[in-house]
Design an enzyme around this catalytic site. Structure first.
Site, PDB file in Angstrom:
ATOM      1  N   SER A   1       0.852  -1.192   0.000  1.00 60.05           N
ATOM      2  CA  SER A   1       0.000   0.000   0.000  1.00 60.05           C
ATOM      3  C   SER A   1       0.882   1.235   0.000  1.00 60.05           C
ATOM      4  CB  SER A   1      -0.887   0.013   1.250  1.00 60.05           C
ATOM      5  OG  SER A   1      -1.493   1.275   1.449  1.00 60.05           O
TER       6      SER A   1
ATOM      7  N   TYR B   1       0.391   0.295  10.648  1.00 61.57           N
ATOM      8  CA  TYR B   1      -0.014  -0.167   9.322  1.00 61.57           C
ATOM      9  C   TYR B   1       1.103   0.087   8.315  1.00 61.57           C
ATOM     10  CZ  TYR B   1      -2.680  -0.578   4.965  1.00 61.57           C
ATOM     11  OH  TYR B   1      -3.109  -0.945   3.707  1.00 61.57           O
TER      12      TYR B   1
END
Length: 313
Positions: A157, A183
């Site tokens: 990501s 994350y």
């Protein structure tokens, strides 16, 4: 890889496999019962691959199988249980696998969770997004090598731009927990894994590339604060940024899995079906890859750290 691939931002996963024959190839897609995982599995199955959905919720997986078969009659799709946060579940999955594995798409993930830990004391996002997939892939190494040309797709990501790997405090034991940094660290790990897996396994015919699906609204954002999510969606709309459908978001994963342009090529970070530019900061929150995510020294270190953590679990 040529600078200009035949696909781009608007391409869909089914467009990427058009004209390709994947019969005789076995594929595993983790998280294949939701979001871009469904569309990744659908495209691979549509092109003839025998696809296994590796999912935490087998019932959701069975619904996805029915959906894929309705759109591609005759598709070969099955479901197996896999909880990436549970090392025992991963071992059961790898022990039960038989035969060559040609395509492994490590797509499952969690995002922006509250501070949660596994029984081993591992921070949940790092445990799920990286360590679980690391254990799965290393456990399937023999099956990948047997395929003689296997590809691994590590779904990362642009969120990797939030954090490099903080080796001195992987699990936020000594610093305040930050969901975005946690994350980001896990997504950086996904890229570093592709770099090191390719270095270690290219002689076995196994290559790995990391991918950024693009901006896609899916259930992945379920842990976001509702007000923050609404504000982000409003900002994206106001700036005119591209929001992809799940089918468009799956295109780069499928491109990495099947494109002839990537035959024997690994260690890349792909976006919009092309290699991303290395940037000092992520552009518009979506584009580019940070240099630390491609650092071969860090990639080797992360591999060794991951092996040690799993050995002690």
């Amino acid at each position: 890889m040529p600078a200009l691939a035949p696909f781009g931002t608007d391409s869909t996963a089914l467009e990427v496999v058009e004209g390709l024959d994947l019969r005789g190839r076995a594929a595993v897609v983790t998280g294949g019962s939701s979001g871009i995982g469904v569309e990744t599995a659908r495209a691979l199955a549509h092109a003839g691959a025998a696809v296994t959905l590796a999912v935490r919720d087998p019932e959701a997986g069975r619904r996805t199988v029915a959906d894929i078969r309705s759109s591609s009659p005759g598709a070969t799709v099955d479901v197996r249980s896999l909880d990436l946060a549970d090392p025992g579940s991963v071992v059961r999955f790898t022990d039960d696998w038989s035969g060559p594995l040609h395509l492994l798409v490590t797509n499952a993930g969690v995002m922006m969770t509250p501070e949660l830990r596994t029984p081993q004391g591992w921070e949940l996002q790092f445990a799920t997004n990286h360590l679980g997939h690391f254990a799965l892939t290393t456990g399937l190494h023999a099956a990948l090598a047997a395929a003689e040309g296997a590809r691994i797709v590590s779904v990362s990501s642009s969120g990797h731009g939030n954090s490099d790997i903080v080796y001195e405090d992987l699990f936020f034991d000594r610093r305040p927990y930050d969901a975005g940094h946690a994350y980001g660290q896990s997504k950086t790990a996904n890229v570093l894994f592709a770099v090191e897996a390719t270095r270690r396994w290219a002689d076995d015919g196994v290559t790995a590339n990391a991918v950024m699906p693009g901006g896609v609204w899916t259930g992945l954002q379920r842990h976001w604060d509702p007000e923050a999510l609404a504000a982000t969606k409003a900002q994206v709309a106001a700036l005119g940024l591209t929001v992809k459908t799940p089918a468009q978001g799956a295109a780069t994963s499928v491109f990495a899995a099947v494109s002839p342009l990537l035959e024997g090529v690994g260690g890349l970070y792909l976006e919009d079906c092309r290699a991303a530019d290395v940037v000092p900061a992520i552009v518009d929150g979506l584009h580019g890859v940070r240099d630390y995510a491609l650092d071969p020294v860090s990639a080797r270190r992360l591999w060794e750290v991951s092996l040690a953590l799993l050995a002690g679990s």
